[in-house]
Write a protein that holds these residues in place. Structure first.
Motif, PDB file in Angstrom:
ATOM      1  N   THR A 131     -67.983 -40.794   6.685  1.00 28.65           N
ATOM      2  CA  THR A 131     -66.679 -40.930   6.579  1.00 28.65           C
ATOM      3  C   THR A 131     -65.361 -40.210   7.092  1.00 28.65           C
ATOM      4  OG1 THR A 131     -67.304 -41.370   4.127  1.00 28.65           O
ATOM      5  CG2 THR A 131     -65.550 -40.240   4.146  1.00 28.65           C
ATOM      6  N   THR A 133     -65.252 -41.375  10.390  1.00 29.04           N
ATOM      7  CA  THR A 133     -63.976 -43.160  10.888  1.00 29.04           C
ATOM      8  C   THR A 133     -63.002 -42.800  10.220  1.00 29.04           C
ATOM      9  OG1 THR A 133     -66.330 -44.674   9.325  1.00 29.04           O
ATOM     10  CG2 THR A 133     -63.841 -45.239   8.694  1.00 29.04           C
ATOM     11  N   VAL A 161     -68.503 -45.783   5.715  1.00 31.99           N
ATOM     12  CA  VAL A 161     -67.556 -45.905   6.551  1.00 31.99           C
ATOM     13  C   VAL A 161     -66.179 -46.777   6.149  1.00 31.99           C
ATOM     14  CG1 VAL A 161     -66.784 -48.016   8.146  1.00 31.99           C
ATOM     15  CG2 VAL A 161     -68.873 -46.385   8.132  1.00 31.99           C
ATOM     16  N   GLY A 167     -62.279 -45.062   5.547  1.00 31.42           N
ATOM     17  CA  GLY A 167     -60.643 -45.947   5.705  1.00 31.42           C
ATOM     18  C   GLY A 167     -59.597 -45.602   4.470  1.00 31.42           C
TER      19      GLY A 167
END
Length: 135
Positions: free
Chosen positions: A43, A46, A96, A100
């Motif tokens: 996380t 990303t 992931v 975002g």
């Protein structure tokens, strides 16, 4: 043929956690923390990548609703699978996609002093702190 009760007693996964040895409980906690640490790393990376590459951010911004719904679907699929490897891969994809979403939150703070750097710094610090707990 063994009875269902005897099969249940011989299966270590059906035993009460309080009856497990301390070493087994510690190993289990470390494994769980390790999996969540890997998700937090995904996380964080990303979010950092999306803030650094505007084209990636634009894709997530354009299809944000579908990505959130898809990530929830990934989480449910990971919970229903019996394969540890498949569940781990689905969890990483979930991480992931939520990276975002975190980039979207970071972008909302770019108008303030410190901007997205504050959000990314918080993600990195949380990852390091969680890694310390995993140790």
């Amino acid at each position: 043929m063994r009875s269902r009760y005897a099969q249940t007693l011989s299966n270590p996964y059906t035993q009460v956690a309080a009856k497990a040895s301390v070493g087994d409980r510690v190993a289990f906690i470390r494994k769980v923390y390790g999996v969540f640490l890997s998700g937090l790393i995904m996380t964080t990376l990303t979010t950092f990548a999306m803030m650094a590459v505007p084209a990636l951010f634009n894709i997530f911004a354009q299809y944000g609703f579908f990505i959130v719904i898809g990530s929830i679907g990934l989480l449910f699929a990971a919970g229903r699978t019996r394969s540890q490897v498949t569940a781990f891969v689905l969890f990483q994809l979930f991480a992931v996609l939520w990276g975002g979403a975190a980039a979207g939150v970071a972008a909302a703070y770019t108008i303030q002093a410190g901007g997205a750097a504050i959000v990314i710094q918080a993600l990195f610090l949380t990852t390091f702190a969680f890694g310390g707990l995993t140790g």
